[in-house]
Design a protein around this motif. Structure first.
Motif, PDB file in Angstrom:
ATOM      1  N   CYS A 183       0.834  -1.206   0.000  1.00 42.02           N
ATOM      2  CA  CYS A 183       0.000   0.000   0.000  1.00 42.02           C
ATOM      3  C   CYS A 183       0.861   1.245   0.000  1.00 42.02           C
ATOM      4  O   CYS A 183       2.035   1.221   0.422  1.00 42.02           O
ATOM      5  N   ASN A 184       0.307   2.352  -0.477  1.00 44.39           N
ATOM      6  CA  ASN A 184       0.988   3.639  -0.411  1.00 44.39           C
ATOM      7  C   ASN A 184       1.248   3.989   1.050  1.00 44.39           C
ATOM      8  O   ASN A 184       0.526   3.545   1.942  1.00 44.39           O
ATOM      9  N   PRO A 185       2.300   4.804   1.323  1.00 45.39           N
ATOM     10  CA  PRO A 185       2.678   5.121   2.710  1.00 45.39           C
ATOM     11  C   PRO A 185       1.493   5.657   3.526  1.00 45.39           C
ATOM     12  O   PRO A 185       0.707   6.468   3.034  1.00 45.39           O
ATOM     13  N   GLY A 186       1.366   5.165   4.786  1.00 48.99           N
ATOM     14  CA  GLY A 186       0.332   5.629   5.704  1.00 48.99           C
ATOM     15  C   GLY A 186      -1.014   4.948   5.565  1.00 48.99           C
ATOM     16  O   GLY A 186      -1.953   5.273   6.293  1.00 48.99           O
ATOM     17  N   GLU A 230      -7.715   4.718   7.067  1.00 47.40           N
ATOM     18  CA  GLU A 230      -8.844   4.774   7.992  1.00 47.40           C
ATOM     19  C   GLU A 230      -8.438   4.271   9.365  1.00 47.40           C
ATOM     20  O   GLU A 230      -7.368   3.673   9.542  1.00 47.40           O
ATOM     21  N   CYS A 231      -9.320   4.532  10.321  1.00 47.07           N
ATOM     22  CA  CYS A 231      -9.119   4.079  11.704  1.00 47.07           C
ATOM     23  C   CYS A 231     -10.278   3.169  12.088  1.00 47.07           C
ATOM     24  O   CYS A 231     -11.413   3.351  11.627  1.00 47.07           O
ATOM     25  N   THR A 232      -9.982   2.173  12.920  1.00 48.82           N
ATOM     26  CA  THR A 232     -11.048   1.332  13.466  1.00 48.82           C
ATOM     27  C   THR A 232     -11.732   2.077  14.612  1.00 48.82           C
ATOM     28  O   THR A 232     -11.233   3.104  15.091  1.00 48.82           O
ATOM     29  N   GLN A 233     -12.889   1.565  15.050  1.00 48.29           N
ATOM     30  CA  GLN A 233     -13.655   2.247  16.111  1.00 48.29           C
ATOM     31  C   GLN A 233     -12.790   2.414  17.357  1.00 48.29           C
ATOM     32  O   GLN A 233     -12.236   1.446  17.878  1.00 48.29           O
ATOM     33  N   PRO A 234     -12.651   3.663  17.883  1.00 51.15           N
ATOM     34  CA  PRO A 234     -11.766   3.902  19.027  1.00 51.15           C
ATOM     35  C   PRO A 234     -12.386   3.417  20.337  1.00 51.15           C
ATOM     36  O   PRO A 234     -13.600   3.338  20.473  1.00 51.15           O
ATOM     37  N   SER A 235     -11.523   3.100  21.291  1.00 46.19           N
ATOM     38  CA  SER A 235     -11.967   2.684  22.623  1.00 46.19           C
ATOM     39  C   SER A 235     -10.969   3.184  23.650  1.00 46.19           C
ATOM     40  O   SER A 235      -9.753   3.045  23.470  1.00 46.19           O
ATOM     41  N   ARG A 260     -10.643   4.985  30.696  1.00 50.38           N
ATOM     42  CA  ARG A 260     -11.050   6.342  31.074  1.00 50.38           C
ATOM     43  C   ARG A 260     -12.543   6.407  31.429  1.00 50.38           C
ATOM     44  O   ARG A 260     -13.086   7.490  31.648  1.00 50.38           O
ATOM     45  N   ASN A 261     -13.223   5.224  31.438  1.00 55.67           N
ATOM     46  CA  ASN A 261     -14.638   5.143  31.801  1.00 55.67           C
ATOM     47  C   ASN A 261     -15.517   5.996  30.883  1.00 55.67           C
ATOM     48  O   ASN A 261     -16.411   6.738  31.334  1.00 55.67           O
ATOM     49  N   VAL A 262     -15.229   5.912  29.543  1.00 54.35           N
ATOM     50  CA  VAL A 262     -15.978   6.685  28.559  1.00 54.35           C
ATOM     51  C   VAL A 262     -16.511   5.748  27.479  1.00 54.35           C
ATOM     52  O   VAL A 262     -16.003   4.639  27.296  1.00 54.35           O
ATOM     53  N   ILE A 263     -17.557   6.211  26.766  1.00 57.57           N
ATOM     54  CA  ILE A 263     -18.101   5.495  25.615  1.00 57.57           C
ATOM     55  C   ILE A 263     -18.365   6.494  24.505  1.00 57.57           C
ATOM     56  O   ILE A 263     -18.542   7.694  24.759  1.00 57.57           O
ATOM     57  N   LEU A 264     -18.373   5.981  23.252  1.00 64.98           N
ATOM     58  CA  LEU A 264     -18.712   6.827  22.122  1.00 64.98           C
ATOM     59  C   LEU A 264     -20.151   7.322  22.248  1.00 64.98           C
ATOM     60  O   LEU A 264     -21.017   6.604  22.748  1.00 64.98           O
ATOM     61  N   THR A 265     -20.402   8.542  21.799  1.00 65.17           N
ATOM     62  CA  THR A 265     -21.776   9.031  21.779  1.00 65.17           C
ATOM     63  C   THR A 265     -22.571   8.208  20.763  1.00 65.17           C
ATOM     64  O   THR A 265     -22.010   7.589  19.861  1.00 65.17           O
ATOM     65  N   ALA A 266     -23.899   8.213  20.921  1.00 61.05           N
ATOM     66  CA  ALA A 266     -24.784   7.283  20.216  1.00 61.05           C
ATOM     67  C   ALA A 266     -24.597   7.269  18.711  1.00 61.05           C
ATOM     68  O   ALA A 266     -24.640   6.220  18.072  1.00 61.05           O
ATOM     69  N   GLU A 267     -24.336   8.457  18.083  1.00 64.17           N
ATOM     70  CA  GLU A 267     -24.294   8.509  16.620  1.00 64.17           C
ATOM     71  C   GLU A 267     -23.100   7.771  16.027  1.00 64.17           C
ATOM     72  O   GLU A 267     -23.063   7.531  14.810  1.00 64.17           O
ATOM     73  N   TYR A 268     -22.110   7.399  16.837  1.00 66.17           N
ATOM     74  CA  TYR A 268     -20.915   6.726  16.303  1.00 66.17           C
ATOM     75  C   TYR A 268     -20.843   5.246  16.683  1.00 66.17           C
ATOM     76  O   TYR A 268     -19.973   4.513  16.199  1.00 66.17           O
ATOM     77  N   LEU A 269     -21.739   4.777  17.568  1.00 68.83           N
ATOM     78  CA  LEU A 269     -21.615   3.415  18.107  1.00 68.83           C
ATOM     79  C   LEU A 269     -21.741   2.322  17.051  1.00 68.83           C
ATOM     80  O   LEU A 269     -21.098   1.276  17.152  1.00 68.83           O
ATOM     81  N   SER A 270     -22.551   2.531  16.012  1.00 71.36           N
ATOM     82  CA  SER A 270     -22.768   1.482  15.009  1.00 71.36           C
ATOM     83  C   SER A 270     -21.723   1.492  13.898  1.00 71.36           C
ATOM     84  O   SER A 270     -21.713   0.603  13.051  1.00 71.36           O
ATOM     85  N   THR A 271     -20.837   2.474  13.882  1.00 63.65           N
ATOM     86  CA  THR A 271     -19.810   2.575  12.831  1.00 63.65           C
ATOM     87  C   THR A 271     -18.534   1.886  13.303  1.00 63.65           C
ATOM     88  O   THR A 271     -18.050   2.167  14.404  1.00 63.65           O
ATOM     89  N   GLN A 272     -18.002   0.968  12.476  1.00 60.63           N
ATOM     90  CA  GLN A 272     -16.805   0.213  12.852  1.00 60.63           C
ATOM     91  C   GLN A 272     -15.525   0.814  12.291  1.00 60.63           C
ATOM     92  O   GLN A 272     -14.448   0.602  12.854  1.00 60.63           O
ATOM     93  N   ARG A 273     -15.601   1.551  11.162  1.00 66.19           N
ATOM     94  CA  ARG A 273     -14.403   2.130  10.545  1.00 66.19           C
ATOM     95  C   ARG A 273     -14.662   3.595  10.221  1.00 66.19           C
ATOM     96  O   ARG A 273     -15.770   3.986   9.851  1.00 66.19           O
ATOM     97  N   PHE A 274     -13.602   4.397  10.331  1.00 71.02           N
ATOM     98  CA  PHE A 274     -13.705   5.842  10.104  1.00 71.02           C
ATOM     99  C   PHE A 274     -12.583   6.279   9.165  1.00 71.02           C
ATOM    100  O   PHE A 274     -11.415   5.878   9.337  1.00 71.02           O
ATOM    101  N   THR A 328      -9.584  12.672  16.760  1.00 72.63           N
ATOM    102  CA  THR A 328      -9.593  12.726  15.296  1.00 72.63           C
ATOM    103  C   THR A 328      -8.734  11.615  14.720  1.00 72.63           C
ATOM    104  O   THR A 328      -7.657  11.294  15.250  1.00 72.63           O
ATOM    105  N   CYS A 329      -9.205  10.981  13.611  1.00 75.25           N
ATOM    106  CA  CYS A 329      -8.452   9.945  12.909  1.00 75.25           C
ATOM    107  C   CYS A 329      -7.396  10.619  12.050  1.00 75.25           C
ATOM    108  O   CYS A 329      -7.728  11.380  11.129  1.00 75.25           O
ATOM    109  N   GLN A 330      -6.134  10.314  12.332  1.00 78.92           N
ATOM    110  CA  GLN A 330      -5.012  10.844  11.544  1.00 78.92           C
ATOM    111  C   GLN A 330      -4.286   9.652  10.926  1.00 78.92           C
ATOM    112  O   GLN A 330      -3.536   8.950  11.609  1.00 78.92           O
ATOM    113  N   GLY A 331      -4.557   9.442   9.633  1.00 76.28           N
ATOM    114  CA  GLY A 331      -4.010   8.260   8.964  1.00 76.28           C
ATOM    115  C   GLY A 331      -4.711   7.025   9.469  1.00 76.28           C
ATOM    116  O   GLY A 331      -5.860   6.746   9.113  1.00 76.28           O
ATOM    117  N   THR A 332      -4.041   6.252  10.318  1.00 76.04           N
ATOM    118  CA  THR A 332      -4.642   5.054  10.909  1.00 76.04           C
ATOM    119  C   THR A 332      -4.680   5.126  12.429  1.00 76.04           C
ATOM    120  O   THR A 332      -4.988   4.134  13.087  1.00 76.04           O
TER     121      THR A 332
END
Length: 672
Positions: free
Chosen positions: A358-361, A388-393, A397-411, A437-441
């Motif tokens: 793949c191309n760099p990054g 792209e980035c996979t769903q962050p976790s 830190r005892n946090v969860i993604l807000t509802a609008e992002y929970l069903s998305t696996q890749r960004f 923010t997703c920066q590269g991967t």
């Protein structure tokens, strides 16, 4: 006075400008105007008319008014209401009954005869009329059948009668050599006829079949379904088959209703085995008619053209040998945002490999290396390159993604998502950024960190307190009553929730004990109460002459029961029976608590168990012993024969005499 063009009594009367309208409520009353008013179409104000019940009806209330009066343009209300007259139920009649729709005016009763009987004359349904049931009971007479019909080429097995009773049976038979088609036995049925229809007699054979012999009728006989007695037909082998015996007869003859045996029997033809092809072979199901041979190329080779399975036909194997040529793969496909590590060739041989980068990054998804496979294509499918980035976790830190992002696996690269505190948690720093923010991967760092919310400490409640595991979200508080109090109702542990402590303070009520248990051979010192307070005491005593075992005094305890367990009243131990033994210690019966006995077995017996037993609350402790006779094995090692004892005694006597004599001589010498 108003004149109406017509008068229809279907309910309350109401006069309008052009017609006399009758309100629908009168229709349900089952009434009609009396005869003197039926021909009058209009009535002057103040006129009175009378109604009567319709035919077959009677008043619901015999005292109800039957008249109405015209007041202006309206009639007064009518009290009279009628209902259908009852004719009563019809009794069953001789050998029959009625199937009734009801027993009110207009209902019907259909006569039905019992099994084996039929109506004499025409069936007449009876109707409930104004004066009662019309008609009269019908007559049900025994079913009779006329003699059954004669059949062609056959006859009844028995001489026919002039008539037959219900369910009587007759049987038919065909003339010799003929087939009977249909039911041979008929029965006299409920409608006075024999059923089912009589059978027929035929002298013929149906089209023969000998499928197990792999034969078919020759063409001239295939369309004929039945053959007269004496007909001859011929068979031949099915396509792809040959006779097992070439001299076997191919014909059969119809004799009466049966065909003679067929000698001809056929088996599948053989096509022989197919030889291996250049750079390949055949996978065969067999080499007989109908079997197949599938061409398979050796590894590194593939069929030139479309694969065709060959089949063993009537004249041999169809088709021809295929050609297996070396596998060649075209250049692998180009992928977006990536490339091959080596320059692509015009073609590739079997098992040649190519690798993608793949191309760099960017991320490579799938297998980076592909191989030229047996079917002339590169396998597996080429990879894809994603920025792209996979769903962050950030679970720590005892946090969860807000509802609008929970069903998305890749960004995709540059995507921003936000977090929030998990239920029951609050931000450690309310000003911290909640987004990454997703920066590269990779995702940027998350500032937001959350900690468990505090519900505060629960205060002691009346006559009780809480035993708390903590006061943060998820911690629990168990209610505990003070001594002398107990929880009213079921114990419920409270939990620190997102909105604070759930539930509410329980109620601790004073401990109450039910009356203590009665004991056998004893009683309470005082008359028992209906209930007792915490720490109240009760005392037991035994009937005269009995011993009290346990605690005589019990107290009402924290759990609402008296403790310790109530005592027992003891009447002593039974007198033991130990045969072949004698008492050498202890008192004679009766035996009270604490008395003991010591036993000794008589000569020639040995004891099993303990010789010393004591009377306890639960009986003798330990259990009574037993005295059993000594066996030969018990005496062999420990007893000597009588003669041996005598010899030992004599020897011992001589030894003692010698020793004494030596000692006396020694004393004499000392005295000299």
């Amino acid at each position: 006075m108003y004149r109406a063009p017509f008068l229809y009594f279907a309910g309350d009367l109401q006069i309008t400008k052009s017609t006399l309208v009758i309100q629908s409520s009168f229709a349900s009353r089952n009434v009609v105007l009396t005869a003197e008013y039926l021909s009058t179409q209009s009535f002057s104000d103040g006129s009175t008319v009378t109604f009567e019940c319709m035919t077959g009806h009677r008043p619901v209330n015999s005292g109800a008014s039957k008249s109405v009066t015209c007041q202006g343009t309206q009639w007064t209300n009518l009290e009279l209401r009628c209902t259908r007259k009852s004719c009563g139920s019809l009794q069953d009649f001789l050998n029959g009954r009625y199937e009734m729709t009801g027993n009110l005016f207009g209902d019907t009763a259909k006569p039905v005869c019992n099994k084996g009987y039929m109506l004499a004359g025409k069936e007449t349904t009876r109707t409930c009329r104004d004066q009662g049931w019309d008609g009269r009971d019908p007559a049900c007479e025994s079913v009779k059948c006329s003699a059954p019909p004669a059949i062609e080429h056959g006859q009844l097995e028995n001489v026919p009668l002039e008539s037959y009773a219900y369910s009587d049976a007759v049987s038919y038979k065909c003339n010799p050599g003929l087939n009977l088609i249909g039911q041979s036995t008929l029965h006299c049925s409920e409608d006075g006829t024999f059923k089912p229809d009589p059978p027929k007699c035929f002298a013929e054979c149906t089209q023969p079949s000998f499928a197990s012999r792999n034969v078919i009728l020759t063409a001239e006989y295939l369309s004929t379904q039945s053959f007269p007695d004496g007909s001859t037909v011929t068979f031949e082998c099915m396509t792809g088959h040959r006779p097992v015996n070439s001299g076997a007869s191919k014909s059969v003859t119809c004799q009466g209703t049966q065909w003679t045996n067929l000698e001809l029997s056929c088996t599948r033809k053989s096509c022989g085995s197919l030889q291996d092809i250049v750079n390949g072979r055949y996978e065969m199901t067999g080499n007989l008619f109908g079997d197949t041979a599938k061409p398979v190329c050796n590894k590194g080779y593939m069929l030139a053209g479309k694969e065709t399975t060959r089949t063993c036909r009537d004249q041999g194997w169809d088709g021809r040998d295929p050609v297996c040529e070396p596998v060649k793969c075209s250049p692998p496909p180009v992928i977006e945002h990536g490339y091959l590590e080596d320059e692509p060739l015009e073609s590739y041989a079997y098992s040649d490999a190519v690798t993608y980068t793949c191309n760099p990054g960017l991320n490579l998804i799938g297998q980076s290396t592909l191989y030229c496979s047996e079917d002339g294509t590169f396998k597996p499918d080429p990879p894809t390159c994603f920025a792209e980035c996979t769903q962050p976790s950030f679970a720590s830190r005892n946090v969860i993604l807000t509802a609008e992002y929970l069903s998305t696996q890749r960004f995709s690269d540059g995507s921003t998502v936000t977090f929030e505190c998990m239920t029951g948690h609050r931000p450690v720093n309310s000003g911290a950024s909640k987004s990454v923010t997703c920066q590269g991967t990779q995702w940027t760092n998350l500032e937001l960190s959350c900690t468990r919310k505090s519900c505060g400490s629960l205060q002691d409640f009346l006559n009780g307190r809480y035993e708390m595991s903590g006061n943060l979200f998820g911690d629990t508080a168990k209610p505990v009553c003070n001594k002398g109090y107990m929880l009213a109702g079921k114990e419920t542990t409270r939990t620190c929730r997102d909105g604070g402590w759930d539930g509410r303070d329980p109620v601790c009520e004073p401990v109450k004990c039910s009356p203590p248990l009665a004991i056998e051979n004893g009683e309470l010192v005082e008359v028992p109460l209906e209930s007792y307070d915490y720490l109240d005491a009760v005392s037991y005593r035994c009937n005269p002459g009995l011993n009290l075992i346990g605690q005589s005094t019990l107290h009402c305890s924290e759990d609402g029961t008296f403790k310790p367990d109530p005592p027992k009243c003891f009447d002593g131990c039974p007198t033991p029976t130990v045969t072949n033994a004698k008492r050498i210690g202890g008192k004679s019966p009766p035996y009270k608590l604490g008395n003991f006995i010591q036993y000794k077995c008589e000569d020639g017996y040995e004891m099993k168990g303990e010789a010393y037993i004591v009377c306890r609350a639960n009986g003798w402790d330990p259990e009574e012993p037993s005295c059993n006779g000594k066996t030969d094995e018990n005496t062999k090692g420990s007893s000597f024969p009588t003669w041996a004892i005598v010899v030992i005694c004599v020897v011992l006597g001589i030894v003692v005499a010698v020793v004494s004599l030596v000692y006396v001589n020694y004393r004499k010498k000392r005295s000299l």
